[in-house]
Design a protein around this motif. Structure first.
Motif, PDB file in Angstrom:
ATOM      1  N   THR A 473       0.832  -1.198   0.000  1.00  0.00           N
ATOM      2  CA  THR A 473       0.000   0.000   0.000  1.00  0.00           C
ATOM      3  C   THR A 473       0.869   1.252   0.000  1.00  0.00           C
ATOM      4  N   VAL A 474       0.566   2.154  -0.928  1.00  0.00           N
ATOM      5  CA  VAL A 474       1.275   3.437  -1.004  1.00  0.00           C
ATOM      6  C   VAL A 474       0.213   4.532  -0.953  1.00  0.00           C
ATOM      7  N   PRO A 475      -0.110   5.019   0.239  1.00  0.00           N
ATOM      8  CA  PRO A 475      -1.191   5.994   0.388  1.00  0.00           C
ATOM      9  C   PRO A 475      -0.749   7.408   0.048  1.00  0.00           C
ATOM     10  N   ILE A 476      -1.727   8.288  -0.150  1.00  0.00           N
ATOM     11  CA  ILE A 476      -1.382   9.670  -0.534  1.00  0.00           C
ATOM     12  C   ILE A 476      -2.121  10.734   0.277  1.00  0.00           C
ATOM     13  N   ALA A 477      -3.230  10.408   0.929  1.00  0.00           N
ATOM     14  CA  ALA A 477      -4.076  11.432   1.563  1.00  0.00           C
ATOM     15  C   ALA A 477      -3.417  12.013   2.812  1.00  0.00           C
ATOM     16  N   ASN A 478      -3.784  13.253   3.164  1.00  0.00           N
ATOM     17  CA  ASN A 478      -3.364  13.851   4.421  1.00  0.00           C
ATOM     18  C   ASN A 478      -4.001  13.099   5.588  1.00  0.00           C
ATOM     19  N   HIS A 479      -3.292  13.022   6.703  1.00  0.00           N
ATOM     20  CA  HIS A 479      -3.770  12.198   7.823  1.00  0.00           C
ATOM     21  C   HIS A 479      -5.036  12.747   8.458  1.00  0.00           C
ATOM     22  N   ASP A 480      -5.280  14.060   8.322  1.00  0.00           N
ATOM     23  CA  ASP A 480      -6.453  14.691   8.938  1.00  0.00           C
ATOM     24  C   ASP A 480      -7.570  14.880   7.907  1.00  0.00           C
ATOM     25  N   ASN A 481      -7.817  13.851   7.109  1.00  0.00           N
ATOM     26  CA  ASN A 481      -8.740  14.000   5.978  1.00  0.00           C
ATOM     27  C   ASN A 481     -10.201  13.698   6.314  1.00  0.00           C
ATOM     28  N   ASN A 482     -10.474  13.234   7.536  1.00  0.00           N
ATOM     29  CA  ASN A 482     -11.863  12.943   7.953  1.00  0.00           C
ATOM     30  C   ASN A 482     -12.536  11.866   7.100  1.00  0.00           C
ATOM     31  N   GLN A 483     -11.769  10.908   6.601  1.00  0.00           N
ATOM     32  CA  GLN A 483     -12.390   9.866   5.790  1.00  0.00           C
ATOM     33  C   GLN A 483     -13.434   9.117   6.603  1.00  0.00           C
ATOM     34  N   HIS A 484     -14.502   8.725   5.951  1.00  0.00           N
ATOM     35  CA  HIS A 484     -15.651   8.014   6.526  1.00  0.00           C
ATOM     36  C   HIS A 484     -16.545   8.924   7.367  1.00  0.00           C
ATOM     37  N   ALA A 485     -16.154  10.169   7.586  1.00  0.00           N
ATOM     38  CA  ALA A 485     -16.919  11.048   8.466  1.00  0.00           C
ATOM     39  C   ALA A 485     -17.358  12.297   7.719  1.00  0.00           C
ATOM     40  N   GLU A 486     -18.032  13.182   8.459  1.00  0.00           N
ATOM     41  CA  GLU A 486     -18.422  14.456   7.867  1.00  0.00           C
ATOM     42  C   GLU A 486     -17.182  15.299   7.591  1.00  0.00           C
ATOM     43  N   ASN A 487     -17.310  16.217   6.630  1.00  0.00           N
ATOM     44  CA  ASN A 487     -16.242  17.158   6.275  1.00  0.00           C
ATOM     45  C   ASN A 487     -14.975  16.454   5.782  1.00  0.00           C
ATOM     46  N   GLU A 488     -15.153  15.397   5.006  1.00  0.00           N
ATOM     47  CA  GLU A 488     -14.008  14.732   4.393  1.00  0.00           C
ATOM     48  C   GLU A 488     -13.303  15.704   3.457  1.00  0.00           C
ATOM     49  N   ASN A 489     -11.974  15.627   3.418  1.00  0.00           N
ATOM     50  CA  ASN A 489     -11.229  16.595   2.609  1.00  0.00           C
ATOM     51  C   ASN A 489      -9.912  16.010   2.135  1.00  0.00           C
ATOM     52  N   ILE A 490      -9.314  16.690   1.164  1.00  0.00           N
ATOM     53  CA  ILE A 490      -7.975  16.354   0.676  1.00  0.00           C
ATOM     54  C   ILE A 490      -7.186  17.650   0.538  1.00  0.00           C
ATOM     55  N   ARG A 491      -5.958  17.642   1.019  1.00  0.00           N
ATOM     56  CA  ARG A 491      -5.051  18.778   0.847  1.00  0.00           C
ATOM     57  C   ARG A 491      -4.477  18.709  -0.567  1.00  0.00           C
ATOM     58  N   ILE A 492      -4.491  19.825  -1.274  1.00  0.00           N
ATOM     59  CA  ILE A 492      -4.093  19.814  -2.683  1.00  0.00           C
ATOM     60  C   ILE A 492      -2.668  19.318  -2.857  1.00  0.00           C
TER      61      ILE A 492
END
Length: 508
Positions: A473-492
């Motif tokens: 696995t080679v992940p890319i998302a920021n650790h504070d991305n709120n995945q699975h929850a409200e206000n999910e986000n990605i840092r550009i």
């Protein structure tokens, strides 16, 4: 600050001129085409992709197929025996003289949403730009116009922005950049985008079994999850397994006035709270008999890798706002490599303005068991059931409780468990694993974090079971991305870094 270098046993070489030049070329292309890239990504985010929404899933799949076809990738939808479930999107690029084949995986389905829980002005499928994260006071800003500078620290908020449309987009953008630069990948590439991951990949085994020959490869590279909390890129060699349970405790057949019957009628919320508290001690260690017995220990290579993982415990406690962690002094990286038992939800009657002076009829808890190598999902579930029995409960799986059962057993619990899946771990010293490490390291000046296992879960054991192929696995998302929850986000910047990472992997 003293710089740390990776040990010789991991065979990490310095960045070669050729690779450095490749990343520089990819970065320059991206900078010249940022608006077009983000426009395509925002179009993908605008399509509802909740895993149980058949229409939205079909529209999302069609958009991705179009993205692939625009890049000259021949595509095909792969189904298992059950035709009504979301298909996997498959694509293939054969490279002359390539001796290795890599499958790049991401998933295009997303978690359910409750729009009312999202911040004001942010809707799950009407993605918006913010000038910083909400936690740091970020404000909604207009989408950047053509020619306007794009700040890499801006965030894009929307469902699946990080999990996992960013993965699909980064993989396809990396391939597009290589082709636009006239650079041939060094490996045969297969693309595999799953549409049912957020429902537990229930039918993934059917797809893998039905298309074994088509999916033959030397390695699967999984693009899902976050980079390390330190912000460094990471390469992860395994994932925890996962199985969910629901425990429901029963009391009276109808709600009772808490004044007339309090102190006399059993309270199911209190009963369930006591039952759950019997499962863990004050340090968070699970007390269920045999819960840790079948854990496969780490190899010496894995132990050395864990010892080098940067500590982020203090950072995360400050970020999340609590002073004392569970684990009896063990670190975060140690604890996510152990089996866990979590309460995902607890429900019994109402609270807040809807609270009433009643003794409820039942109480329900949703439990999440994370598994490590050696655990078996159903065996771990059975350990929990046996523990509930030792606490004096009659356990049933039936939806309703009969009067005969109510009058025979003082404590009744209904326990229902999903199928779940087991953990997976790839050996870190495999030659192809070393190639992955070198490729990712070539895309960054910071030392890459090497993790034997991710804390999260993916059904990666299926790729070994049905295809006899390792996964990394080679992940890319920021650790504070709120995945699975409200206000999910990605840092550009994480998107840009992800594209560069996958450019390097396609040329490894």
């Amino acid at each position: 600050m003293k710089r740390c270098f990776l040990p010789l046993f991991l065979l990490i070489s310095t960045i070669s001129f050729a690779q450095s030049s490749l990343i520089e070329q990819a970065r320059n292309f991206r900078k010249a085409n940022e608006h077009a890239l983000l426009g395509e990504f925002m179009g993908l985010l605008s399509i509802p992709n909740i895993v149980y929404d058949t229409v939205g899933i079909q529209r999302t799949a069609a958009y991705i197929v179009k993205m692939m076809e625009n890049r000259g990738i021949k595509t095909q939808l792969l189904n298992g025996k059950t035709k009504s479930v979301p298909p996997a999107i498959f694509g293939e690029v054969i490279v002359p003289n390539a001796t290795k084949t890599i499958v790049f995986y991401a998933h295009y389905d997303g978690q359910p949403v409750n729009p009312n829980q999202w911040a004001e002005g942010i809707e799950p499928f009407k993605s918006v730009f913010l000038d910083a994260s909400l936690e740091k006071g970020g404000k909604i800003i207009p989408a950047p116009k053509l020619g306007e500078k794009i700040n890499p620290d801006w965030r894009i908020y929307g469902r699946s922005a990080s999990d996992d449309k960013a993965g699909v987009f980064s993989i396809l953008s990396a391939y597009e950049i290589l082709t636009k630069l006239g650079i041939s990948p060094s490996v045969n590439i297969k693309f595999f985008f799953e549409g049912e991951e957020e429902a537990g990949s229930t039918h993934l085994s059917e797809i893998l079994e039905n298309h074994k020959e088509k999916l033959k490869s030397d390695l699967w590279i999984i693009c899902d999850g976050p980079v390390h909390q330190s912000g460094r890129k990471q390469v992860v060699f395994g994932v925890r397994g996962d199985v969910n349970m629901e425990v429901k405790v029963y009391a009276s057949k109808r709600p009772l006035h808490s004044g007339h019957y309090g102190n006399w009628a059993p309270n199911p919320a209190m009963l369930l709270a006591k039952l759950l508290s019997s499962m863990k001690d004050d340090n968070g260690r699970v007390l269920i008999k045999g819960f840790y017995d079948d854990v496969v220990p780490f190899t010496e290579t894995e132990k050395k890798a864990i010892a080098k993982v940067p500590s982020v415990d203090e950072q995360m406690r400050n970020e999340l706002g609590f002073i004392q962690a569970e684990g009896g002094g063990k670190s975060l990286v140690e604890l996510i490599n152990l089996p866990s038992l979590n309460i995902n939800g607890f429900s019994s009657a109402n609270v807040g303005k809807m609270a009433a002076n009643v003794i409820p009829v039942s109480a329900t808890a949703a439990l999440d068991l994370r598994l490590v190598l050696g655990n078996d999902a159903q065996r771990q579930v059975q350990k929990v059931i046996e523990h509930i029995k030792t606490q004096g409960y009659y356990v049933t799986q039936n939806e309703s409780i009969t009067d005969e059962e109510r009058l025979k057993y003082p404590l009744i619990a209904r326990v229902q468990a999903q199928k779940g899946y087991n953990a997976q771990r790839t050996k870190m010293d495999l030659p192809i694993a070393q190639n992955v490490i070198k490729a990712v390291q070539s895309s960054t000046s910071e030392e890459v974090v090497l993790m034997p296992s991710l804390g999260g879960s993916l059904p990666l054991f299926l790729f070994e079971k049905y295809l006899a192929t390792p996964t990394i696995t080679v992940p890319i998302a920021n650790h504070d991305n709120n995945q699975h929850a409200e206000n999910e986000n990605i840092r550009i910047q994480n998107i840009w870094n992800g594209i560069e990472t996958y450019v390097a992997l396609m040329k490894m």
